[in-house]
Design a protein around this motif. Structure first.
Motif, PDB file in Angstrom:
ATOM      1  N   GLY A  11       0.325   7.054  -1.724  1.00 23.65           N
ATOM      2  CA  GLY A  11       0.731   8.460  -1.778  1.00 23.65           C
ATOM      3  C   GLY A  11      -0.461   9.398  -1.723  1.00 23.65           C
ATOM      4  O   GLY A  11      -0.414  10.431  -1.035  1.00 23.65           O
ATOM      5  N   TRP A  12      -1.526   9.048  -2.427  1.00 28.04           N
ATOM      6  CA  TRP A  12      -2.721   9.893  -2.407  1.00 28.04           C
ATOM      7  C   TRP A  12      -3.370   9.888  -1.030  1.00 28.04           C
ATOM      8  O   TRP A  12      -3.816  10.929  -0.520  1.00 28.04           O
ATOM      9  N   LEU A  13      -3.415   8.710  -0.389  1.00 34.81           N
ATOM     10  CA  LEU A  13      -3.975   8.631   0.962  1.00 34.81           C
ATOM     11  C   LEU A  13      -3.125   9.410   1.964  1.00 34.81           C
ATOM     12  O   LEU A  13      -3.656  10.042   2.896  1.00 34.81           O
ATOM     13  N   ALA A  14      -1.809   9.371   1.802  1.00 32.26           N
ATOM     14  CA  ALA A  14      -0.931  10.134   2.690  1.00 32.26           C
ATOM     15  C   ALA A  14      -1.186  11.634   2.543  1.00 32.26           C
ATOM     16  O   ALA A  14      -1.172  12.388   3.535  1.00 32.26           O
ATOM     17  N   TRP A  15      -1.427  12.100   1.319  1.00 34.42           N
ATOM     18  CA  TRP A  15      -1.740  13.515   1.108  1.00 34.42           C
ATOM     19  C   TRP A  15      -3.057  13.888   1.786  1.00 34.42           C
ATOM     20  O   TRP A  15      -3.162  14.954   2.425  1.00 34.42           O
ATOM     21  N   LEU A  16      -4.068  13.011   1.682  1.00 34.24           N
ATOM     22  CA  LEU A  16      -5.335  13.278   2.345  1.00 34.24           C
ATOM     23  C   LEU A  16      -5.174  13.351   3.855  1.00 34.24           C
ATOM     24  O   LEU A  16      -5.798  14.184   4.521  1.00 34.24           O
TER      25      LEU A  16
END
Length: 345
Positions: free
Chosen positions: A264-269
């Motif tokens: 999820g954090w990588l998708a936001w980045l």
């Protein structure tokens, strides 16, 4: 009232002694046991188990049994299966209502047995464990590793005893027969017993301990690793035998949650900040955690199915009844039905 009745019931004692390469200890042991059991008010029998000895232990056992066949018996195993298997073989052969176990190296005192059996019966206990408070062994090779192991076992299993390694123990046979010993699990008998009876019915008693005179010790630092592995197995079976899915599910959910959060954090980045994530090691780690999480959850589901099949189809139960009152389950002498069972039209 229950304690008084238990003390008055007729009892018999079976003493199980596994032996491996103890040819010089067999005859002195049998002599000491017979002298100690002269004060026993119950019928008794000594069962010597030869665990595939390479010396003349089996021959000495046959000589000992021949001298007193009424009080002595023997089980000769085909090969060396280990102390746990030898102990289980003796327990299977024992016919007493009370079973005692001890080592065959003459370091235990047979005169402690009668006192321990009396306390077991008088206090209505299921297990009484010997405590070698004044242990006559090497500190660095035997006593120190044993002290550390005892504290670790107590912390993990929750059964607080000073000396798990003492083989001098006294059991109620019906309770002991509810468990089976495998591998190197003789060290954890008190914990196994705590799965079929209340820990309040397990106590310990100070016993004598003597230095070894004949033969060589079968224990050393190399057994530390076996104890650690057996302790992990013990923890799993005690805590999760009836619900193994909880064990694997917790690991799976933890891995899956961590992997999902990282993805999820990588998708936001990628979508929100426009950063490149394909070359980040965290991406591979996150995907790996999700896959591991799914595998552990699926493993948990499979183990739950196996556990339910084991308990529902087999003879195993998730509970054990100590006693019943009021004729529950007894046959009605009038028509042969069990008490309380409805009549069939």
């Amino acid at each position: 009232m229950r304690k008084q009745e238990a003390a008055l019931e007729p009892h018999s004692l079976s003493l199980v002694v596994p032996m491996h390469d103890e040819e010089d200890n067999v005859l002195p042991l049998s002599t000491q046991v017979q002298a100690a059991m002269a004060a026993a008010p119950w019928p008794w029998q000594l069962i010597l188990v030869d665990d595939g000895s390479r010396d003349r232990t089996a021959e000495r056992i046959r000589e000992a049994v021949a001298t007193s066949p009424g009080h002595m018996a023997a089980v000769i195993l085909r090969r060396n299966f280990g102390q746990t298997a030898a102990m289980q073989a003796g327990i299977d052969a024992a016919g007493g209502s009370v079973i005692a176990t001890m080592d065959g190296d003459l370091q235990n005192n047979p005169h402690d047995i009668v006192r321990m059996v009396r306390r077991l019966l008088d206090e209505d206990l299921d297990l009484l464990v010997g405590w070698r408070r004044e242990r006559k062994d090497s500190f660095w090779l035997r006593r120190l590793p044993s002290m550390l192991a005892n504290r670790l076992i107590a912390a993990v299993t929750g059964v607080r005893l000073h000396d798990y390694g003492c083989s001098l123990k006294v059991y109620r046979a019906p309770v002991l027969r509810e468990i089976r010993l495998y591998g190197e699990m003789h060290r954890f008998i008190p914990t196994w017993m705590a799965t079929v009876t209340s820990p309040d019915r397990i106590r310990e008693e100070e016993v004598s301990h003597f230095p070894r005179i004949h033969g060589q010790s079968k224990y050393g630092l190399s057994r530390t690793f076996k104890v650690l592995l057996d302790l992990l197995s013990m923890y799993f079976f005690v805590r999760f035998r009836a619900s193994p899915g909880h064990f694997f599910g917790r690991i799976g959910l933890a891995c899956g949650f961590a992997g999902t959060a990282a993805l999820g954090w990588l998708a936001w980045l990628k979508l929100g900040e426009g950063e490149a994530i394909a070359s980040r090691p965290l991406l591979l780690l996150a995907v790996l955690l999700v896959v591991i999480g799914v595998q552990f959850v699926c493993t948990g589901i499979v183990t739950e199915v196996l556990a339910r099949t084991y308990f529902e189809v087999g003879a195993a139960r998730t509970y054990l009844v100590r006693e019943t009152l009021g004729g529950l389950g007894e046959a009605d002498p009038a028509d042969g039905r069990r008490a309380g069972e409805a009549a069939q039209p």
